[in-house]
Write a protein that holds these residues in place. Structure first.
Motif, PDB file in Angstrom:
ATOM      1  N   ARG A   7       0.856  -1.003   0.134  1.00 14.75           N
ATOM      2  CA  ARG A   7       0.037  -0.041   0.057  1.00 14.75           C
ATOM      3  C   ARG A   7       0.674   1.176   0.136  1.00 14.75           C
ATOM      4  O   ARG A   7       0.449   2.312   0.331  1.00 14.75           O
ATOM      5  N   ASP A  54       2.104   2.963  -2.234  1.00 16.26           N
ATOM      6  CA  ASP A  54       1.787   4.329  -3.280  1.00 16.26           C
ATOM      7  C   ASP A  54       0.476   4.882  -2.909  1.00 16.26           C
ATOM      8  O   ASP A  54      -0.059   5.643  -3.783  1.00 16.26           O
ATOM      9  N   HIS A  55      -0.324   4.528  -1.992  1.00 10.58           N
ATOM     10  CA  HIS A  55      -1.723   4.975  -1.548  1.00 10.58           C
ATOM     11  C   HIS A  55      -1.369   6.102  -0.836  1.00 10.58           C
ATOM     12  O   HIS A  55      -0.369   6.343   0.151  1.00 10.58           O
ATOM     13  N   GLU A  90      -6.884   7.092   0.192  1.00 12.71           N
ATOM     14  CA  GLU A  90      -7.023   5.756  -0.302  1.00 12.71           C
ATOM     15  C   GLU A  90      -6.598   4.527   0.432  1.00 12.71           C
ATOM     16  O   GLU A  90      -6.140   3.330  -0.096  1.00 12.71           O
ATOM     17  N   SER A 134      -7.719   2.331   4.148  1.00  7.79           N
ATOM     18  CA  SER A 134      -8.661   2.380   5.343  1.00  7.79           C
ATOM     19  C   SER A 134      -8.213   2.952   6.719  1.00  7.79           C
ATOM     20  O   SER A 134      -6.900   3.253   6.895  1.00  7.79           O
ATOM     21  N   GLN A 190      -5.272   1.248   8.300  1.00  7.45           N
ATOM     22  CA  GLN A 190      -4.041   1.319   7.264  1.00  7.45           C
ATOM     23  C   GLN A 190      -3.294   2.739   7.625  1.00  7.45           C
ATOM     24  O   GLN A 190      -2.016   2.747   7.793  1.00  7.45           O
ATOM     25  N   ARG A 191      -4.282   3.601   7.726  1.00  5.98           N
ATOM     26  CA  ARG A 191      -3.652   4.968   8.023  1.00  5.98           C
ATOM     27  C   ARG A 191      -3.031   5.083   9.464  1.00  5.98           C
ATOM     28  O   ARG A 191      -1.866   5.701   9.728  1.00  5.98           O
TER      29      ARG A 191
END
Ligand SMILES: Nc1ncnc2c1ncn2[C@@H]1O[C@H](COP(=O)(O)OP(=O)(O)OP(=O)(O)O)[C@@H](O)[C@H]1O
Ligand SMILES: Nc1ncnc2c1ncn2[C@@H]1O[C@H](COP(=O)(O)OP(=O)(O)OP(=O)(O)O)[C@@H](O)[C@H]1O
Ligand SMILES: [Mg+2]
Ligand SMILES: [Mg+2]
Lengths: 227, 227
Positions: free
Chosen positions: A134, A136-137, A141, A143, A146-147
């Motif tokens: 992830r 390059d998100h 972009e 969840s 994930q942040r």
């Protein structure tokens, strides 16, 4: 490594006064793994901002590695934050226009590392928190969990001696949360000082010591596993 | 009241494709209390955005109260969101320049309520979530758990028939979290449809039914208390 005496933080809003911290004495030894619990609004994040040199108290003293923090210049504070402390914010504070990879590289800009070295270390930190696919998100972009993990990777990339994590598992499922807690165990085993604010008693139980904050004061201070 | 068939959501990023939803069929009966669990990044918030008419799928159909949502105009969607649905965002989405009171009053602007009525109902909603003494604080003058509760108060102020809450207790201590869960029980007892995304098995256990999302698909669907 951390010594606070009589920390007070007062927010004034017109005629009213909010005593977010009401006299906090807290000693944390080098290499200790401490958890901080307490009701919503009790002052935990405010205390973490003091410990992380992100904000200064209304009254009281804070010595970090023996140095009184209130005596430091802004430039010296920035250097301390960058080199000694990794901070995971409760609300992540990622830069929205940059990818996860770039967000995690940012603390390395002052480290003297080459561009290739920064790329490699940031990528590695993202892999450690399970986000290798992830990188390059951008934050919008990703969840919520994930942040949260990008914020953790960013806090760790500079290899800090002190990790301050403000509710680092709130958006994570049990399995990923456990991986993060194992990572904290590992960082602690390497000799780092780890301070975790959490509402989850299972997370607090992983620490060697738990303090409880209520109404801006420490009301309890004891070994971890009894929660 | 909610029927989705074959919901697919694909994000394209250059040459790569992220299948955030990979064929979701979900029926929710009117007045049902449903919990959604699943790993970080599995598609729960993406699904909630579909259900809340905040985003549209790449493929598939969604009927809300018997009406196919993809056939509605933007104005009609806004009306549906405002009148039928209360949405608690995982990242709160409060307006930073306004107080908690004003943030919670906003959904009432379209309800035809008088100014005094809006003030009263918003204040009441904030009291219900324990923030009666924080109404004049702006989001950056609130703790993480207080912001989360302002987002909840705002979702409830218009008396919606459907409550969609994306991880509503992640920043709350156990005691306040329990108060919020009792509030959900009460809303459910009043006949509302309640859908809660959570990582906390104890929160999921309060629902009558739990579905599990993995890799953008529903892989499990069963009664609540077995978690
Ligand atoms: N800028 C500010 N102005 C006024 N009051 C503030 C401000 N910032 C924080 N507060 C208040 O100070 C208190 C402590 O806030 P803090 O963020 O430290 O709580 P917390 O323990 O981290 O809570 P949570 O568990 O909900 O994250 C809260 O009651 C909050 O409303
Ligand atoms: N705009 C976007 N572009 C590309 N990928 C995206 C975008 N938004 C979300 N994703 C990806 O879609 C997947 C599902 O995201 P979603 O936010 O629905 O997860 P979630 O189940 O809510 O996770 P969490 O429990 O961490 O909140 C994630 O892997 C995420 O990286
Ligand atoms: Mg906090
Ligand atoms: Mg989510």
């Amino acid at each position: 490594v951390i010594e606070t005496r009589g920390l007070i933080k007062i927010y004034r809003m017109g005629p009213t006064e909010v005593r977010a911290l009401d006299g906090v004495d807290l000693d944390v030894r080098r290499g200790e793994y401490l958890s901080i619990m307490g009701p919503s609004g009790s002052g935990k994040s405010t205390l973490m901002n003091m410990l992380g040199c992100l904000d200064s108290p209304t009254e009281g003293s804070y010595r970090l590695d023996g140095v009184e923090v209130s005596g430091l210049t802004d430039a010296e504070l920035a250097a301390v934050r960058n080199r000694k402390i990794g901070f995971v914010f409760q609300t992540f504070n990622l830069l929205p226009r940059y990818t996860a990879q770039v967000n995690v590289e940012l603390p390395l800009l002052y480290s003297g590392a080459s561009r290739a070295e920064r790329r490699r270390r940031a990528h590695e930190a993202l892999q450690t928190v399970g986000l290798g696919d992830r990188t390059d998100h951008r934050p919008n972009e990703l969840s919520g969990g994930q942040r949260q993990r990008v914020a953790l990777a960013r806090a760790l990339v500079n290899d800090p001696a002190i990790l301050l994590a403000d509710e680092p598992t709130g958006n994570l499922d049990t399995r990923v949360g456990q991986e993060i807690l194992r990572l904290f165990d590992e960082l602690h085993a390497q000799g780092r000082t780890v301070v975790v604010v959490t509402h989850d008693p299972e997370v607090a139980a992983r620490a060697e010591r738990v303090v409880r904050v209520v109404d801006g004061r420490i009301v309890e201070d004891g070994p971890g596993a009894r929660f």
